[in-house]
Motif scaffolding. Structure first.
Motif, PDB file in Angstrom:
ATOM      1  N   HIS A  95       0.832  -1.206   0.000  1.00  8.37           N
ATOM      2  CA  HIS A  95       0.000   0.000   0.000  1.00  8.37           C
ATOM      3  C   HIS A  95       0.869   1.260   0.000  1.00  8.37           C
ATOM      4  N   ALA A 113      -8.333   1.440  -6.448  1.00  8.57           N
ATOM      5  CA  ALA A 113      -9.358   1.906  -5.515  1.00  8.57           C
ATOM      6  C   ALA A 113     -10.303   2.899  -6.188  1.00  8.57           C
ATOM      7  N   ILE A 115     -13.755   4.391  -4.640  1.00  7.59           N
ATOM      8  CA  ILE A 115     -13.291   4.887  -3.341  1.00  7.59           C
ATOM      9  C   ILE A 115     -12.920   6.360  -3.484  1.00  7.59           C
ATOM     10  N   THR A 156      -5.407   4.881   0.214  1.00  9.22           N
ATOM     11  CA  THR A 156      -4.457   3.773   0.107  1.00  9.22           C
ATOM     12  C   THR A 156      -3.315   3.949   1.110  1.00  9.22           C
ATOM     13  N   SER A 184      -4.711   3.445   4.655  1.00  8.08           N
ATOM     14  CA  SER A 184      -4.943   2.023   4.942  1.00  8.08           C
ATOM     15  C   SER A 184      -3.615   1.285   5.112  1.00  8.08           C
ATOM     16  N   PHE A 243     -10.943  -2.493   9.293  1.00  3.77           N
ATOM     17  CA  PHE A 243     -10.466  -2.359   7.917  1.00  3.77           C
ATOM     18  C   PHE A 243     -11.043  -3.449   7.010  1.00  3.77           C
ATOM     19  N   THR A 252     -13.638  -3.254   3.591  1.00  5.57           N
ATOM     20  CA  THR A 252     -12.843  -3.533   2.395  1.00  5.57           C
ATOM     21  C   THR A 252     -13.447  -4.676   1.598  1.00  5.57           C
ATOM     22  N   MET A 305     -14.430  -3.182  -1.919  1.00  7.82           N
ATOM     23  CA  MET A 305     -13.411  -3.483  -2.924  1.00  7.82           C
ATOM     24  C   MET A 305     -13.648  -4.806  -3.643  1.00  7.82           C
ATOM     25  N   ASP A 360     -11.197 -11.841   3.063  1.00 12.13           N
ATOM     26  CA  ASP A 360     -11.251 -10.673   3.940  1.00 12.13           C
ATOM     27  C   ASP A 360     -12.230 -10.888   5.102  1.00 12.13           C
TER      28      ASP A 360
END
Length: 139
Positions: free
Chosen positions: A23, A34, A39, A46, A49, A76, A80, A84, A106
């Motif tokens: 990142h 993103a 986003i 980015t 994060s 997070f 995400t 995402m 995730d």
């Protein structure tokens, strides 16, 4: 048990530390991805994060408020996953499958972070091999 938890903490944290490096060192390219996902302020998001992942990962690995690190990861990971990796929006079968795998990864990691948050908070200072005790106390 202390050594097993230490090894587990380090192995769990490695993913997030390496992700943080990506990142932070590839923030422009990751920001473009993103942005494609909608986003807002993608490059600053980015970088932010990446800093969150780095702080959480190092905190868990070194045992510095590892429970807080786990909470940060959960905060997070769940958004995400949704923002995402919305596999339900994809029409291409391969893209849909890849996004679903990443979404589920995730969510699973977020669940593991919540379980570790509870574990670290419950065990407290008795855990050993940490630099600090937990920030939160669950009993």
């Amino acid at each position: 048990m202390d050594v097993l938890v230490l090894i587990g903490r380090i192995l769990f944290a490695l993913l997030f530390v390496f992700s943080a490096v990506g990142h932070l060192t590839q923030s422009k390219a990751m920001g473009e991805y993103a942005a494609a996902k909608g986003i807002p302020a993608p490059v600053p998001a980015t970088v932010l994060s990446g800093l969150l992942l780095l702080a959480a990962g190092l905190g868990i690995a070194f045992g510095v408020w590892a429970d807080l690190g786990c909470l940060l990861l959960a905060v997070f990971l769940f958004p995400t996953a949704v923002l995402m990796h919305g596999f339900w929006k994809e029409s291409d079968p391969q893209t849909r499958q890849q996004e679903q795998i990443t979404f589920l990864k995730d969510v699973a990691l977020g669940g593991a972070a919540l379980a570790l948050l509870a574990f670290f908070s419950y065990v407290g200072h008795d855990l050993g091999l940490t630099l600090t005790g937990p920030l939160f106390h669950i009993s």
